[in-house]
Design a protein around this motif. Structure first.
Motif, PDB file in Angstrom:
ATOM      1  N   GLN A 283     -21.101  22.425  18.884  1.00  9.29           N
ATOM      2  CA  GLN A 283     -20.195  21.302  19.104  1.00  9.29           C
ATOM      3  C   GLN A 283     -19.943  20.591  17.781  1.00  9.29           C
ATOM      4  OE1 GLN A 283     -19.017  20.793  22.148  1.00  9.29           O
ATOM      5  NE2 GLN A 283     -17.890  18.886  21.905  1.00  9.29           N
ATOM      6  N   VAL A 284     -18.684  20.287  17.520  1.00  9.07           N
ATOM      7  CA  VAL A 284     -18.303  19.574  16.303  1.00  9.07           C
ATOM      8  C   VAL A 284     -17.424  18.405  16.690  1.00  9.07           C
ATOM      9  CG1 VAL A 284     -17.060  19.716  14.120  1.00  9.07           C
ATOM     10  CG2 VAL A 284     -18.401  21.673  14.902  1.00  9.07           C
ATOM     11  N   GLN A 285     -17.715  17.253  16.138  1.00  4.86           N
ATOM     12  CA  GLN A 285     -16.854  16.082  16.315  1.00  4.86           C
ATOM     13  C   GLN A 285     -16.188  15.769  14.990  1.00  4.86           C
ATOM     14  OE1 GLN A 285     -19.481  13.099  18.043  1.00  4.86           O
ATOM     15  NE2 GLN A 285     -18.810  13.675  20.094  1.00  4.86           N
ATOM     16  N   LEU A 286     -14.892  15.503  15.049  1.00  5.28           N
ATOM     17  CA  LEU A 286     -14.091  15.286  13.851  1.00  5.28           C
ATOM     18  C   LEU A 286     -13.450  13.911  13.877  1.00  5.28           C
ATOM     19  CD1 LEU A 286     -12.282  18.759  13.888  1.00  5.28           C
ATOM     20  CD2 LEU A 286     -14.327  18.128  12.591  1.00  5.28           C
ATOM     21  N   VAL A 287     -13.477  13.225  12.732  1.00  2.00           N
ATOM     22  CA  VAL A 287     -12.871  11.903  12.631  1.00  2.00           C
ATOM     23  C   VAL A 287     -12.037  11.848  11.354  1.00  2.00           C
ATOM     24  CG1 VAL A 287     -13.257   9.430  12.463  1.00  2.00           C
ATOM     25  CG2 VAL A 287     -14.795  10.834  13.856  1.00  2.00           C
ATOM     26  N   GLU A 288     -10.729  11.632  11.532  1.00  2.00           N
ATOM     27  CA  GLU A 288      -9.830  11.521  10.386  1.00  2.00           C
ATOM     28  C   GLU A 288      -9.746  10.074   9.908  1.00  2.00           C
ATOM     29  OE1 GLU A 288      -7.763  14.456  13.321  1.00  2.00           O
ATOM     30  OE2 GLU A 288      -8.835  12.543  13.384  1.00  2.00           O
ATOM     31  N   SER A 289      -9.417   9.925   8.640  1.00  2.00           N
ATOM     32  CA  SER A 289      -9.171   8.604   8.057  1.00  2.00           C
ATOM     33  C   SER A 289      -8.278   8.775   6.843  1.00  2.00           C
ATOM     34  CB  SER A 289     -10.481   7.915   7.670  1.00  2.00           C
ATOM     35  OG  SER A 289     -11.163   8.667   6.684  1.00  2.00           O
ATOM     36  N   GLY A 290      -7.744   7.651   6.357  1.00  4.58           N
ATOM     37  CA  GLY A 290      -6.966   7.684   5.133  1.00  4.58           C
ATOM     38  C   GLY A 290      -5.463   7.584   5.311  1.00  4.58           C
ATOM     39  N   GLY A 291      -5.002   7.570   6.548  1.00  8.78           N
ATOM     40  CA  GLY A 291      -3.576   7.438   6.768  1.00  8.78           C
ATOM     41  C   GLY A 291      -3.087   6.037   6.437  1.00  8.78           C
ATOM     42  N   GLY A 292      -1.756   5.880   6.454  1.00  4.20           N
ATOM     43  CA  GLY A 292      -1.187   4.574   6.159  1.00  4.20           C
ATOM     44  C   GLY A 292       0.283   4.659   5.869  1.00  4.20           C
ATOM     45  N   LEU A 293       0.808   3.556   5.344  1.00  5.10           N
ATOM     46  CA  LEU A 293       2.224   3.455   4.991  1.00  5.10           C
ATOM     47  C   LEU A 293       2.359   3.575   3.475  1.00  5.10           C
ATOM     48  CD1 LEU A 293       5.192   2.751   5.651  1.00  5.10           C
ATOM     49  CD2 LEU A 293       4.533   0.335   5.456  1.00  5.10           C
ATOM     50  N   VAL A 294       3.250   4.453   3.033  1.00  6.18           N
ATOM     51  CA  VAL A 294       3.456   4.667   1.612  1.00  6.18           C
ATOM     52  C   VAL A 294       4.934   4.910   1.349  1.00  6.18           C
ATOM     53  CG1 VAL A 294       3.049   7.159   1.781  1.00  6.18           C
ATOM     54  CG2 VAL A 294       2.607   5.974  -0.390  1.00  6.18           C
ATOM     55  N   GLN A 295       5.396   4.545   0.166  1.00  3.58           N
ATOM     56  CA  GLN A 295       6.790   4.792  -0.190  1.00  3.58           C
ATOM     57  C   GLN A 295       6.976   6.251  -0.589  1.00  3.58           C
ATOM     58  OE1 GLN A 295       7.797   1.928  -3.248  1.00  3.58           O
ATOM     59  NE2 GLN A 295       8.566   0.491  -1.715  1.00  3.58           N
ATOM     60  N   ALA A 296       8.182   6.725  -0.456  1.00  2.25           N
ATOM     61  CA  ALA A 296       8.514   8.085  -0.871  1.00  2.25           C
ATOM     62  C   ALA A 296       8.124   8.279  -2.334  1.00  2.25           C
ATOM     63  CB  ALA A 296      10.001   8.357  -0.673  1.00  2.25           C
ATOM     64  N   GLY A 297       7.532   9.424  -2.614  1.00  5.52           N
ATOM     65  CA  GLY A 297       7.039   9.719  -3.948  1.00  5.52           C
ATOM     66  C   GLY A 297       5.592   9.336  -4.174  1.00  5.52           C
ATOM     67  N   GLY A 298       5.033   8.599  -3.243  1.00  4.68           N
ATOM     68  CA  GLY A 298       3.651   8.153  -3.360  1.00  4.68           C
ATOM     69  C   GLY A 298       2.654   9.193  -2.901  1.00  4.68           C
ATOM     70  N   SER A 299       1.378   8.787  -2.887  1.00  4.37           N
ATOM     71  CA  SER A 299       0.287   9.701  -2.552  1.00  4.37           C
ATOM     72  C   SER A 299      -0.659   9.070  -1.538  1.00  4.37           C
ATOM     73  CB  SER A 299      -0.512  10.066  -3.810  1.00  4.37           C
ATOM     74  OG  SER A 299       0.289  10.721  -4.769  1.00  4.37           O
ATOM     75  N   LEU A 300      -1.298   9.916  -0.765  1.00  8.76           N
ATOM     76  CA  LEU A 300      -2.378   9.529   0.125  1.00  8.76           C
ATOM     77  C   LEU A 300      -3.401  10.656   0.141  1.00  8.76           C
ATOM     78  CD1 LEU A 300      -0.594   8.105   3.323  1.00  8.76           C
ATOM     79  CD2 LEU A 300      -2.000   6.804   1.723  1.00  8.76           C
ATOM     80  N   ARG A 301      -4.658  10.292   0.400  1.00 10.00           N
ATOM     81  CA  ARG A 301      -5.688  11.307   0.618  1.00 10.00           C
ATOM     82  C   ARG A 301      -6.311  11.103   1.992  1.00 10.00           C
ATOM     83  NH1 ARG A 301     -11.352  12.952  -2.401  1.00 10.00           N
ATOM     84  NH2 ARG A 301     -12.109  11.054  -1.373  1.00 10.00           N
TER      85      ARG A 301
END
Length: 123
Positions: A1-19
């Motif tokens: 069994q594996v539980q997965l939790v994502e994080s790091g999303g958000g609002l960014v302008q075009a051309g920007g970066s997120l991890r």
């Protein structure tokens, strides 16, 4: 069994970066192939990238090649998606997924899923 939790999303302008990060529970994380998928409103869930259990093999959907990088740190039970040069069409809920076999591009081949993290790219 594996539980997965994502994080790091958000609002960014075009051309920007997120991890994005995907933290996994369990001691067998290193034995799973992992993938990132995304789903925009009114659209089906689509493949973004996948990485082998060792991290040595990676595949990308054509529209993100050269902009996104998938990686993993098995010592930290975590997978990442570095997203650069973001475009409005990248706006979606991003999901991480795990499977006990080899890498796959089809969502139905994955056994475990996170809850998703919203990425919104403004123009």
């Amino acid at each position: 069994q594996v539980q997965l939790v994502e994080s790091g999303g958000g609002l960014v302008q075009a051309g920007g970066s997120l991890r994005l990060s995907c933290a996994a529970s369990g001691r067998t994380f290193s034995s799973y192939a992992m993938g990132w998928f995304r789903q925009a409103p009114g659209k089906e869930r689509e493949f973004v990238a996948t990485i082998s259990w060792s991290g040595n093999i990676r595949y990308y959907e054509d529209s993100v090649k050269g902009r996104f990088t998938i990686s993993r740190d098995n010592a930290k039970n975590t997978m990442y998606l570095q997203m650069n040069s973001l475009k409005p069409e990248d706006t979606a809920v991003y999901y991480c997924a795990a499977r006990s076999g080899g890498m796959q591009r089809n969502a139905y081949e994955y056994d475990y899923w996170g809850q998703g993290t919203q990425v919104t790219v403004s123009s």
